[in-house]
Write an enzyme that holds these catalytic residues in place. Sequence first.
Site, PDB file in Angstrom:
ATOM      1  CB  CYS A  49     -17.150   6.634   5.351  1.00 30.37           C
ATOM      2  SG  CYS A  49     -15.431   6.826   4.852  1.00 30.37           S
ATOM      3  N   GLY A  84     -16.866  -5.745  11.399  1.00 22.52           N
ATOM      4  CA  GLY A  84     -17.093  -5.595   9.968  1.00 22.52           C
ATOM      5  C   GLY A  84     -16.082  -6.424   9.195  1.00 22.52           C
TER       6      GLY A  84
END
Length: 432
Positions: A50, A181
């Site tokens: 990320c 998630g």
Amino acid sequence: MTLWVLGLNHQTAPVDLRERAAFAGDALPRALDSLRILPQVREAALLSTCNRTELYAMADDPQTLVAWLDMHAPGLSGYLYQHRDAEAVRHLFRVATGLDSMVLGEPQILGQVKDAWAVARAHGALGSGLDRLFQQTFSVAKRARTDTRVGANPVSVASTAVRLAQESFARLNESTVLLVGAGETIELAAKHLSEGRVRRLLIANRTLAHAQTLATQHGGVALPLTELDRHLAEADVVFSATAAREPVVTRVQVEQALRTRKRKPMLLFDLAVPRDIEASVAELSDAYLYTVDDLERAVEDNRRSRREAADQAEAIIDLQVARYVETLQANERQAPLKRLRAFGDSTRDELLAKARQQLSNGKPADEVLEQLAHALTNRLLHPPTAALRDAALNNDLDLTSAADRLFPEKPGYRHPPVATPIVRTDDANPAP
């Protein structure tokens, strides 16, 4: 071939550019396949998280790599950093140790580096050079984290987000939290939330079984991602970190949820790159959106407090980089000798096998030995002879000087003759 690393991270590129540069899911193997077919690239590995996208490669020219990255995500070139050889080694050591992370010393990055190595290896993109580098990287990172406190009580992006939620909601234990998630980041968030207690924990994921596993571990309720609309309004706090290429939480969904909540505030943490939550959600009143870039500012205090341990880890890395480069240079010096020895051995074995076959076919031994000697001489001396001939034509004094050192002339030197045994007979010995 030169070792290169090209990449961008949270320090050099904004989140919107990082999400365009990210390789998620099946995109990573496909990218490695496209790198492997480039003639200028011998080995490659991709690290995509990320906070960073980095390309490690054994290649002739970095411009080939820059062009490849720019083709994947146009506009990257102005944000890329580039390191070669020893500095590339140092960079990877620092990344794996957590010294280059948004949260100094965070533990997840080492696992992500191992994943990058495993995927590249599984798809045939690694050779001995990068494989050896990654293996050494794991060893160095383990030592740095063991011998210093750089990894002690690490603060992750997930834990930082949970702490901000706790500060924003004084009574988080009376709030409903929705996790979207079921990957590593969400697992960490669930762990920190369950330690601090929340009134209700909802976990939505595309694969329901993964959500159920997390829910069982942390006392939550599992939901299929398709039911997100129905339950979003129940959440006071939302943490989202999926590998989706498109947002999974849209502005329209949040607007509807806020109306249902009668404008009761909602706190949202987008921990994914590419982003999971539409950026325009931040424009909504009563919706407070944090991205991974926002969290970088929140973890700066942690970075300062861990600087002393980081300095100790940097010293370990400096030493290990020097040792690694020294080993590489020693191997490079030995490589010509190994190639020469291998050439000599293979030539000998080939011609010896041929000679044995001739002997077994009844060819006279003297004739076989003479042919073997001539063949060995010609085979072994042909490459240096051809090279010296070209050197003379091109006035390459370095090579001719090297030949003089390898094959020095010794005027007047002769090999000693082979002694012939004297056989005495009675005729050769005079009578006394």
